[in-house]
Design a protein around this motif. Structure first.
Motif, PDB file in Angstrom:
ATOM      1  N   ARG A   1      27.350  -7.359   7.840  1.00 22.57           N
ATOM      2  CA  ARG A   1      27.440  -6.867   6.529  1.00 22.57           C
ATOM      3  C   ARG A   1      26.094  -6.481   6.079  1.00 22.57           C
ATOM      4  O   ARG A   1      25.661  -6.417   4.900  1.00 22.57           O
TER       5      ARG A   1
ATOM      6  N   GLN B   1      32.597   4.070  -6.767  1.00 20.58           N
ATOM      7  CA  GLN B   1      32.744   3.004  -7.698  1.00 20.58           C
ATOM      8  C   GLN B   1      32.591   3.598  -9.231  1.00 20.58           C
ATOM      9  O   GLN B   1      33.368   2.680 -10.001  1.00 20.58           O
TER      10      GLN B   1
ATOM     11  N   VAL C   1      37.646  -1.365   0.996  1.00 17.91           N
ATOM     12  CA  VAL C   1      37.719  -1.925   2.198  1.00 17.91           C
ATOM     13  C   VAL C   1      36.419  -3.185   1.948  1.00 17.91           C
ATOM     14  O   VAL C   1      35.644  -3.015   1.027  1.00 17.91           O
ATOM     15  N   THR C   2      36.522  -4.080   2.875  1.00 19.98           N
ATOM     16  CA  THR C   2      35.449  -5.163   2.662  1.00 19.98           C
ATOM     17  C   THR C   2      34.037  -4.381   2.597  1.00 19.98           C
ATOM     18  O   THR C   2      33.624  -3.405   3.575  1.00 19.98           O
ATOM     19  N   GLY C   3      33.104  -4.770   1.657  1.00 19.02           N
ATOM     20  CA  GLY C   3      31.786  -4.364   1.659  1.00 19.02           C
ATOM     21  C   GLY C   3      31.783  -3.077   0.766  1.00 19.02           C
ATOM     22  O   GLY C   3      30.610  -2.461   0.944  1.00 19.02           O
ATOM     23  N   SER C   4      32.809  -2.533   0.213  1.00 18.10           N
ATOM     24  CA  SER C   4      32.792  -1.361  -0.517  1.00 18.10           C
ATOM     25  C   SER C   4      32.369  -1.513  -1.841  1.00 18.10           C
ATOM     26  O   SER C   4      32.430  -0.580  -2.777  1.00 18.10           O
ATOM     27  N   GLY C   5      32.110  -2.751  -2.645  1.00 17.01           N
ATOM     28  CA  GLY C   5      31.664  -3.134  -3.703  1.00 17.01           C
ATOM     29  C   GLY C   5      32.295  -3.078  -4.771  1.00 17.01           C
ATOM     30  O   GLY C   5      32.222  -2.878  -6.164  1.00 17.01           O
ATOM     31  N   LYS C   6      33.377  -3.808  -4.686  1.00 15.71           N
ATOM     32  CA  LYS C   6      34.504  -4.265  -5.537  1.00 15.71           C
ATOM     33  C   LYS C   6      33.901  -5.226  -6.612  1.00 15.71           C
ATOM     34  O   LYS C   6      34.123  -5.027  -7.874  1.00 15.71           O
ATOM     35  N   THR C   7      33.324  -6.136  -6.158  1.00 15.85           N
ATOM     36  CA  THR C   7      32.627  -6.975  -6.881  1.00 15.85           C
ATOM     37  C   THR C   7      31.643  -6.442  -7.837  1.00 15.85           C
ATOM     38  O   THR C   7      31.417  -6.883  -9.050  1.00 15.85           O
ATOM     39  N   GLU C   8      30.872  -5.376  -7.463  1.00 18.91           N
ATOM     40  CA  GLU C   8      29.841  -4.962  -8.460  1.00 18.91           C
ATOM     41  C   GLU C   8      30.687  -4.228  -9.619  1.00 18.91           C
ATOM     42  O   GLU C   8      30.173  -4.279 -10.713  1.00 18.91           O
TER      43      GLU C   8
ATOM     44  N   LEU D   1      23.671  -2.296 -10.346  1.00 13.77           N
ATOM     45  CA  LEU D   1      23.185  -1.545  -9.321  1.00 13.77           C
ATOM     46  C   LEU D   1      23.825  -0.102  -9.779  1.00 13.77           C
ATOM     47  O   LEU D   1      24.704   0.060 -10.568  1.00 13.77           O
ATOM     48  N   THR D   2      22.990   0.728  -9.064  1.00 18.73           N
ATOM     49  CA  THR D   2      23.577   2.197  -9.320  1.00 18.73           C
ATOM     50  C   THR D   2      24.756   2.455  -8.708  1.00 18.73           C
ATOM     51  O   THR D   2      24.696   2.182  -7.323  1.00 18.73           O
ATOM     52  N   LEU D   3      25.847   2.794  -9.280  1.00 19.07           N
ATOM     53  CA  LEU D   3      27.277   2.794  -8.540  1.00 19.07           C
ATOM     54  C   LEU D   3      27.116   4.227  -7.698  1.00 19.07           C
ATOM     55  O   LEU D   3      26.675   5.241  -7.979  1.00 19.07           O
ATOM     56  N   THR D   4      28.090   3.910  -6.485  1.00 14.92           N
ATOM     57  CA  THR D   4      28.436   4.941  -5.657  1.00 14.92           C
ATOM     58  C   THR D   4      29.450   5.914  -6.418  1.00 14.92           C
ATOM     59  O   THR D   4      30.064   5.353  -7.668  1.00 14.92           O
TER      60      THR D   4
ATOM     61  N   ARG E   1      27.568 -14.832  -7.843  1.00 12.72           N
ATOM     62  CA  ARG E   1      27.045 -13.330  -8.264  1.00 12.72           C
ATOM     63  C   ARG E   1      27.500 -13.274  -9.577  1.00 12.72           C
ATOM     64  O   ARG E   1      26.599 -12.732 -10.315  1.00 12.72           O
TER      65      ARG E   1
ATOM     66  N   VAL F   1      29.483   0.340   0.906  1.00 17.59           N
ATOM     67  CA  VAL F   1      28.549   0.825   0.270  1.00 17.59           C
ATOM     68  C   VAL F   1      27.267   1.178   0.926  1.00 17.59           C
ATOM     69  O   VAL F   1      26.567   2.007   0.655  1.00 17.59           O
TER      70      VAL F   1
HETATM   71  P1  ADP Z   1      33.239  -6.132  -1.909  1.00 15.32           P
HETATM   72  O1  ADP Z   1      33.249  -7.020  -3.036  1.00 15.32           O
HETATM   73  O2  ADP Z   1      33.996  -4.830  -2.070  1.00 15.32           O
HETATM   74  O3  ADP Z   1      33.641  -6.713  -0.472  1.00 15.32           O
HETATM   75  P2  ADP Z   1      30.714  -6.365  -2.528  1.00 15.32           P
HETATM   76  O4  ADP Z   1      30.688  -6.067  -4.185  1.00 15.32           O
HETATM   77  O5  ADP Z   1      30.451  -7.604  -2.031  1.00 15.32           O
HETATM   78  O6  ADP Z   1      31.897  -5.716  -1.664  1.00 15.32           O
HETATM   79  O7  ADP Z   1      29.496  -5.293  -1.824  1.00 15.32           O
HETATM   80  C1  ADP Z   1      28.964  -5.591  -0.580  1.00 15.32           C
HETATM   81  C2  ADP Z   1      27.592  -5.535  -0.753  1.00 15.32           C
HETATM   82  O8  ADP Z   1      27.009  -4.223  -1.210  1.00 15.32           O
HETATM   83  C3  ADP Z   1      26.850  -6.324  -1.883  1.00 15.32           C
HETATM   84  O9  ADP Z   1      25.788  -6.855  -1.192  1.00 15.32           O
HETATM   85  C4  ADP Z   1      26.502  -5.751  -2.754  1.00 15.32           C
HETATM   86  O10 ADP Z   1      25.486  -6.216  -3.533  1.00 15.32           O
HETATM   87  C5  ADP Z   1      26.089  -4.335  -2.345  1.00 15.32           C
HETATM   88  N1  ADP Z   1      26.409  -3.291  -3.327  1.00 15.32           N
HETATM   89  C6  ADP Z   1      27.560  -2.940  -4.040  1.00 15.32           C
HETATM   90  N2  ADP Z   1      27.448  -2.031  -4.663  1.00 15.32           N
HETATM   91  C7  ADP Z   1      26.475  -1.471  -4.608  1.00 15.32           C
HETATM   92  C8  ADP Z   1      25.718  -0.159  -4.958  1.00 15.32           C
HETATM   93  N3  ADP Z   1      26.392   0.487  -5.838  1.00 15.32           N
HETATM   94  N4  ADP Z   1      24.382  -0.007  -4.594  1.00 15.32           N
HETATM   95  C9  ADP Z   1      23.763  -0.510  -3.593  1.00 15.32           C
HETATM   96  N5  ADP Z   1      24.526  -2.058  -3.239  1.00 15.32           N
HETATM   97  C10 ADP Z   1      25.478  -2.227  -3.475  1.00 15.32           C
END
Ligand code: ADP
Ligand code: ZN
Length: 780
Positions: free
Chosen positions: A639, A207, A269-276, A201-204, A308, A428
């Motif tokens: 979420r 990120q 924070v939860t949903g901030s895109g750590k996994t990405e 994905l395109t990172l913020t 994932r 995110v």
């Molecule tokens: P965390 O691991 O911090 O809880 P996630 O990685 O699960 O967060 O990200 C939350 C959601 O946001 C997921 O559905 C993920 O696919 C989406 N996401 C993460 N990074 C981006 C991004 N750069 N652009 C769009 N969506 C994103």
């Protein structure tokens, strides 16, 4: 003659020196077969010494019989890691090697799984075939099957056992040939649902900053020079001691000490895109030719994280290994060797995967680093996260610890500059954090007057609202229960102790039923001993009761519960979560175990039924746990597209943990909690260990601990604080009385050393067990 110091397999931790016969390429980390008295035994080579070192030895050593593997199974760095763990946690090196080399790998059954397959040699002429059809229709069928696909190799098992006489006659006629095929025992992929490959994905901006920091560091971190390259016998470090004294066998190989980059603490924070970030960092490290290790708290509880990774690396699926606890011995063996040979280059697993023998490790990701399940509660009582940090250090790999609620230990390390802090402050999708309502249950219970009113009006209304809208709810029960019995759902039979007529307690760690009175143990029955029903299951008194009540209060709702049974059965949890995801369940009830890593877009309400139950336990981390639970749970709500709501029921609404969590204020919480820890001398400002004595004899357990306490007090090293011996909060478990004392000190090593010295000098009564737990996380 060069010699090898060998640790004999088995519990007694015997270490002996053996001569290395000429031409045998023995190195440290090799597995060998050696003579032991008049038997033969297997063992692991801890070190090798050269010719000259043994020249003055006054006796000749017995030679090693054989190398069981041509190459060392343990690299020098993993061997060094093992030594560190043994020293730090006060465990035997043998016990560490046991987790390093899984049972399946240590046992000598090296037989790769094979199968017999049938190959067509020659197509029979029409006449012969017609005859076959008439006289031996089975043979004809086999021939026509093979003839239709000339490249096909039909496995005998696919033809059915009855086919083998037919195949034999065909073989005699020279029409087919039997070949042996090697098959990898492929662990079944989790999830029947198909994997849709994903792309980056395109990172913020946030990120991007974090990813770049990680990649810069991992590019800089170097592969240390002693990269496990085979050193032939005789070129071992010169400092190998010659005595047979096993205490001296912990040699440190200083060649491999390097100064790599600092570990990262990724607080997002939860949903901030750590996994990405993990995914993109992993990809780049793999492309740079190095390997990646991903640690998650528990595979079955983090199916989405695993999925994932598998989806993102779908193009190199055969290089991904997922190590979960349901692997059979054969699968484990195959996966282990696949990893060691560099065929699987990205490994995802729980705690013990930290020892995965990945060559050329470039990146270690520790997801949800604050989770307690990273600490092993058996010997060796290591912490997977801390071992990951050390392994990264030894191997020159970049380490990233990620969490929405970092442990205060890691947080303080970041404040001290030992870890480099990376932060993701926004979700995110730019959604606001969910609204958290705190319900004062003291008022509710006065209002409702009913004793088991664990459902506030507010929560009841919110659930009704979701049911009307077709949205989903998750309810958490913060349970710290121990007593769990086994009851048959059809006849009501309860498994009881034959000696005491009391219900047996299910003990998860060793999968047994145990009587708390006499210690009697029984295996967990697969079906009810009374009526043979296979549904005999764990009746969690907590979640079960909650489920019953909710079914009554919300008769139209589809309610499901996640309990220990669901976690124990191979597919039960997965099926349940899939059903929830496909909206076949309205209301899901579970303990804090399911607060990890689950992500359901349609969940808009999350409730915590008894948020503060964990606050009133004698554990200085109680507040931290409640804060973590609330934050993680809140992260499950809203979420998706929909706004989330969190309802927290508590009897202590003003406790700081609850208030800081309510305001999503990690920094504020950490600051005030750390202040408290500093004042009272708790971790992370000290190292804390617990010494426990256990026995079926109360007096003897108590007396043993008092004796140890007295001896620990003599020559107590400066700075170490010794607590009083006291009954454990859980005074009696599994038929044993338990006493414990706490030790605190500025340095772990000094503490462990002191305790070990005392334990070595003390002869324990036979029926008393003493357990030492460094960096203890549990005080029950
Ligand atoms: P965390 O691991 O911090 O809880 P996630 O990685 O699960 O967060 O990200 C939350 C959601 O946001 C997921 O559905 C993920 O696919 C989406 N996401 C993460 N990074 C981006 C991004 N750069 N652009 C769009 N969506 C994103
Ligand atoms: Zn009993």
């Amino acid at each position: 003659m060069p010699a090898a110091r060998v640790l004999i397999d088995g519990p007694s931790e015997l270490v002996f020196d053996y001569a290395i016969p000429e031409g045998m390429a023995v190195q440290a980390g090799c597995r060998v077969r050696v003579p032991l008295r008049n038997r033969s035994s297997t063992g692991t080579v801890l070190a090798v010494s050269s010719d000259d070192d043994n020249a003055d030895l006054g006796f000749s050593l017995r030679p090693i019989d054989a190398l069981t593997d041509p190459e060392p199974l343990i690299t020098p760095r993993l061997l060094e890691l093992a030594r560190w763990i043994a020293n730090y946690y006060g465990a035997s090196i043998e016990s560490v090697i046991r987790v390093l080399l899984p049972e399946a790998v240590r046992t000598e059954d090296k037989s790769a799984k094979t199968r017999k397959a049938v190959v067509l040699v020659q197509q029979p002429d029409p006449e012969t075939f017609a005859q076959l059809e008439k006289r031996a229709p089975k043979q004809a069928t086999i021939i026509s099957l093979l003839a239709h696909a000339p490249d096909l190799k039909l496995a005998l098992t696919e033809l059915g056992n009855a086919a083998s006489p037919s195949v034999k006659s065909l073989e005699k006629k020279g029409l087919v040939r039997l070949v042996t095929q090697e098959v990898r025992r492929e662990p079944d992929a989790d999830g029947t649902d198909e994997l849709l490959p994903t792309t980056d994905l395109t990172l913020t901006d946030e990120q991007q900053v974090a990813l770049e920091a990680i990649l810069t560091s991992s590019a800089k971190s170097e592969v240390p020079s002693a990269n496990g390259a085979p050193a032939s016998a005789g070129t071992s470090p010169p400092d190998v001691p010659r005595t047979r004294d096993r205490k001296n066998s912990l040699i440190t190989d200083h060649r491999s000490l390097i100064t790599p980059a600092k570990p990262f603490l990724l607080h997002g924070v939860t949903g901030s895109g750590k996994t990405e970030i993990y995914l993109q960092a992993a990809r780049q490290v793999l492309e740079a030719g190095r390997t990646v290790l991903v640690l998650v708290p528990e595979i079955s509880l983090t199916p989405q994280t695993v999925r994932r990774f598998r989806a993102r690396f779908a193009d190199i699926q055969d290089q991904v290994a997922v190590l979960h606890s349901h692997l059979s011995q054969g699968e484990r063996f195959d996966e282990w060797h696949r990893i060691r040979k560099g065929k699987a280059r990205i490994v995802i697993g729980a705690r013990s995967a930290v020892f995965a023998p990945l060559p050329d490790l470039g990146l270690i990701l520790v997801d949800e680093e604050h989770e307690n399940s990273y600490k092993q509660d058996q010997i060796p009582r290591y912490h997977g996260r801390d071992v990951a940090v050390l392994r990264g250090h030894l191997e020159g790999a970049c380490v990233v610890l990620g969490s929405a609620t970092p442990s205060l230990e890691s947080w303080q390390n970041a404040l001290d500059g030992k870890y480099q802090l990376l932060r993701l402050t926004k979700r995110v999708d730019d959604q606001s954090m969910p609204l958290i309502r705190v319900i004062d249950m003291r008022l509710e219970s006065r209002k409702q007057k009913s004793k088991d009113s664990f459902l506030s009006d507010r929560l009841r209304n919110s659930i009704n609202d979701r049911l009307e809208k077709g949205e989903q709810t998750i309810l958490f029960l913060n349970r710290r229960g121990f007593a769990r019995s086994l009851q048959c759902p059809s006849c009501g039979h309860v498994c009881t102790c034959p000696h005491c007529a009391l219900a047996l307690t299910y003990h998860r760690t060793d999968e047994r039923l145990i009587c708390h009175i006499c210690g009697h143990q029984a295996v967990v029955p697969r079906k009810c001993p009374e009526c043979s029903d296979r549904g005999i299951s764990l009746q969690g008194f907590g979640t079960q009761k909650v489920e019953d009540v909710f079914r009554k209060v919300f008769p139209t709702a589809r309610v499901a519960r996640i309990d220990a049974d669901a976690l124990r059965k191979k597919n039960a949890l997965r099926d349940l979560l899939n059903a929830f995801r496909s909206k076949k369940i309205d209301l899901l009830i579970g303990t804090q175990m399911i607060a990890k890593g689950l992500h359901f877009p349609n969940v808009t309400l999350v409730g915590i039924l008894n948020a503060d139950i964990g606050l009133h336990v004698p554990d200085f981390r109680a507040g931290e746990r409640v804060f973590q639970l609330m934050t993680q749970v809140a992260g499950r709500a809203g979420r998706g597209e929909l706004e989330g709501e969190v309802v927290v029921q508590t009897f202590t609404p003003h406790s700081p943990s609850i208030q800081f969590a309510r305001h999503h204020d990690f920094d504020g919480f950490a600051e005030q909690e750390l202040e408290m820890r500093r004042q009272f001398g708790f971790p992370p400002f000290t190292r804390c260990a617990v010494l426990t004595s256990r026995s079926t004899h109360e007096r003897r357990a108590e007396f043993t601990l008092e004796t140890l306490h007295r001896r620990l007090k003599e020559d107590l090293p400066a700075g170490i604080e010794l607590g009083e011996p006291l009954p454990s909060p859980l005074v009696k478990a599994h038929g044993q009385f338990r006493f414990q004392l706490m030790l605190r000190g500025p340095k772990a090593r000094a503490l462990t050393k002191h305790v070990q010295q005392v334990l070595e000098k003390t002869t324990l009564p036979e029926d008393v067990t003493v357990v030492f737990d460094m960096d203890a996380l549990s005080f029950t």
